[in-house]
Design a protein around this motif. Sequence first.
Motif, PDB file in Angstrom:
ATOM      1  N   ARG A   1       0.704  -1.143   0.048  1.00 20.28           N
ATOM      2  CA  ARG A   1       0.058  -0.060  -0.053  1.00 20.28           C
ATOM      3  C   ARG A   1       0.690   1.210   0.028  1.00 20.28           C
ATOM      4  NH1 ARG A   1      -4.175  -0.679   4.773  1.00 20.28           N
ATOM      5  NH2 ARG A   1      -2.619   0.420   5.798  1.00 20.28           N
ATOM      6  N   GLY A   2       1.974   1.112   0.418  1.00 14.09           N
ATOM      7  CA  GLY A   2       3.133   2.099   0.517  1.00 14.09           C
ATOM      8  C   GLY A   2       3.074   2.994   1.787  1.00 14.09           C
ATOM      9  N   PRO A   3       3.785   3.775   2.053  1.00  9.28           N
ATOM     10  CA  PRO A   3       3.641   4.617   3.290  1.00  9.28           C
ATOM     11  C   PRO A   3       2.394   5.527   3.398  1.00  9.28           C
ATOM     12  CG  PRO A   3       5.673   5.371   1.687  1.00  9.28           C
ATOM     13  CD  PRO A   3       4.958   4.231   1.177  1.00  9.28           C
ATOM     14  N   GLY A   4       2.133   5.551   4.652  1.00  7.58           N
ATOM     15  CA  GLY A   4       0.814   6.391   4.916  1.00  7.58           C
ATOM     16  C   GLY A   4       1.399   7.758   5.510  1.00  7.58           C
TER      17      GLY A   4
ATOM     18  N   GLU B   1       4.089   7.812   8.130  1.00  3.78           N
ATOM     19  CA  GLU B   1       5.325   7.579   7.570  1.00  3.78           C
ATOM     20  C   GLU B   1       5.918   8.629   6.926  1.00  3.78           C
ATOM     21  OE1 GLU B   1       3.124   3.940   9.075  1.00  3.78           O
ATOM     22  OE2 GLU B   1       2.622   5.259   7.342  1.00  3.78           O
ATOM     23  N   LEU B   2       5.220   9.139   5.743  1.00  6.92           N
ATOM     24  CA  LEU B   2       5.565  10.012   4.884  1.00  6.92           C
ATOM     25  C   LEU B   2       5.957  11.448   5.659  1.00  6.92           C
ATOM     26  CD1 LEU B   2       2.862   9.922   2.137  1.00  6.92           C
ATOM     27  CD2 LEU B   2       5.299   9.222   1.971  1.00  6.92           C
ATOM     28  N   GLU B   3       5.490  11.578   6.982  1.00  4.08           N
ATOM     29  CA  GLU B   3       5.700  12.816   7.710  1.00  4.08           C
ATOM     30  C   GLU B   3       7.029  12.670   8.336  1.00  4.08           C
ATOM     31  OE1 GLU B   3       4.277  14.955  11.557  1.00  4.08           O
ATOM     32  OE2 GLU B   3       2.543  14.556  10.090  1.00  4.08           O
ATOM     33  N   ALA B   4       7.481  11.305   8.704  1.00  4.28           N
ATOM     34  CA  ALA B   4       8.633  10.873   9.129  1.00  4.28           C
ATOM     35  C   ALA B   4       9.818  10.652   8.294  1.00  4.28           C
ATOM     36  CB  ALA B   4       8.410   9.396   9.934  1.00  4.28           C
ATOM     37  N   GLY B   5       9.480  11.006   6.962  1.00  2.00           N
ATOM     38  CA  GLY B   5      10.544  10.935   5.952  1.00  2.00           C
ATOM     39  C   GLY B   5      10.821   9.579   5.424  1.00  2.00           C
ATOM     40  N   LEU B   6       9.896   8.548   5.787  1.00  2.00           N
ATOM     41  CA  LEU B   6       9.838   7.190   5.016  1.00  2.00           C
ATOM     42  C   LEU B   6       9.770   7.330   3.809  1.00  2.00           C
ATOM     43  CD1 LEU B   6       9.086   5.422   8.372  1.00  2.00           C
ATOM     44  CD2 LEU B   6      11.343   5.987   7.477  1.00  2.00           C
ATOM     45  N   GLY B   7      10.196   6.202   2.961  1.00  2.72           N
ATOM     46  CA  GLY B   7       9.534   5.746   1.798  1.00  2.72           C
ATOM     47  C   GLY B   7       9.589   4.162   1.016  1.00  2.72           C
ATOM     48  N   THR B   8       9.851   4.039  -0.024  1.00  2.00           N
ATOM     49  CA  THR B   8       9.809   2.634  -0.439  1.00  2.00           C
ATOM     50  C   THR B   8      10.983   2.386  -1.682  1.00  2.00           C
ATOM     51  OG1 THR B   8       8.790   0.502  -0.808  1.00  2.00           O
ATOM     52  CG2 THR B   8       7.952   2.669  -1.807  1.00  2.00           C
ATOM     53  N   ARG B   9      11.488   1.389  -1.759  1.00  4.06           N
ATOM     54  CA  ARG B   9      12.334   1.079  -2.969  1.00  4.06           C
ATOM     55  C   ARG B   9      11.697   0.091  -3.739  1.00  4.06           C
ATOM     56  NH1 ARG B   9      17.835   2.839  -1.761  1.00  4.06           N
ATOM     57  NH2 ARG B   9      17.344   4.771  -0.919  1.00  4.06           N
ATOM     58  N   LEU B  10      10.250  -0.212  -3.593  1.00 11.32           N
ATOM     59  CA  LEU B  10       9.678  -1.144  -4.372  1.00 11.32           C
ATOM     60  C   LEU B  10       8.721  -0.489  -5.593  1.00 11.32           C
ATOM     61  CD1 LEU B  10       8.221  -3.345  -1.637  1.00 11.32           C
ATOM     62  CD2 LEU B  10      10.130  -3.805  -3.117  1.00 11.32           C
ATOM     63  N   PRO B  11       8.685  -1.246  -6.583  1.00 13.14           N
ATOM     64  CA  PRO B  11       7.851  -0.314  -7.461  1.00 13.14           C
ATOM     65  C   PRO B  11       6.400  -0.152  -7.209  1.00 13.14           C
ATOM     66  CG  PRO B  11       8.214  -2.839  -8.076  1.00 13.14           C
ATOM     67  CD  PRO B  11       9.009  -2.523  -7.078  1.00 13.14           C
ATOM     68  N   PRO B  12       5.852   0.726  -7.687  1.00 12.86           N
ATOM     69  CA  PRO B  12       4.310   1.014  -7.353  1.00 12.86           C
ATOM     70  C   PRO B  12       3.598   0.170  -7.813  1.00 12.86           C
ATOM     71  CG  PRO B  12       5.242   2.744  -9.059  1.00 12.86           C
ATOM     72  CD  PRO B  12       6.141   1.887  -8.626  1.00 12.86           C
ATOM     73  N   VAL B  13       2.571  -0.396  -6.829  1.00 10.70           N
ATOM     74  CA  VAL B  13       1.415  -1.461  -7.244  1.00 10.70           C
ATOM     75  C   VAL B  13       0.242  -0.701  -7.173  1.00 10.70           C
ATOM     76  CG1 VAL B  13       0.904  -3.637  -6.686  1.00 10.70           C
ATOM     77  CG2 VAL B  13       3.112  -3.101  -6.468  1.00 10.70           C
ATOM     78  N   GLU B  14      -0.686  -0.893  -8.274  1.00  8.56           N
ATOM     79  CA  GLU B  14      -1.813  -0.308  -8.090  1.00  8.56           C
ATOM     80  C   GLU B  14      -3.050  -1.345  -7.523  1.00  8.56           C
ATOM     81  OE1 GLU B  14      -2.519   2.931  -8.549  1.00  8.56           O
ATOM     82  OE2 GLU B  14      -0.159   3.399  -8.908  1.00  8.56           O
ATOM     83  N   GLY B  15      -3.827  -1.055  -7.106  1.00  6.95           N
ATOM     84  CA  GLY B  15      -4.955  -1.630  -6.632  1.00  6.95           C
ATOM     85  C   GLY B  15      -5.272  -3.037  -6.513  1.00  6.95           C
TER      86      GLY B  15
END
Length: 159
Positions: A72-75, A78-92
């Motif tokens: 689902r990705g960072p909520g 997590e975004l406010e804390a500066g966190l992200g992902t190194r995974l490709p985006p996955v939709e729905g």
Amino acid sequence: MTAALLAPPLVAGCGIEPTGVVESGAAARVLVAAPSRTPMAYFVSGEGRLIPAPDPEYADNSPQGSLQLLLRGPGPVELEAGLGTRLPPVEGVLGGSVRAFYAARDRLEVRVPFPVAALDPLGLRQLVCTALSTAEPTAEVVVNGPDTTLEPSRCDAGH
């Protein structure tokens, strides 16, 4: 009695001489599972470190549920804390197509809907550590994508 009060104090300190900084090496690393097997996704900090983001409200506390949480990705927190992902985006629907199951007692197999051959090593560690957050932390994880199957991995969140 008066002599004891007039005598100089015998104890002027603890007797330990000051020293300089003593190098002792890197801090110890310990595998620690969440106490209640709370689902958690591992996201990436700006410095490139894996940071666990538990979600005690998330109902599915299985390896597969934890992976769905990750995809689902960072909520907002997590975004406010500066966190992200190194995974490709996955939709729905594709996000729900991740699968995790035990292929053996100590081997968890993870199937994802995106290619994994050229996956960023930090992204691979995100998948492995997230899958193991609600599984046996000493298990190894085999990640399968539509393009290939990767070698077994274990969680090493400290690097």
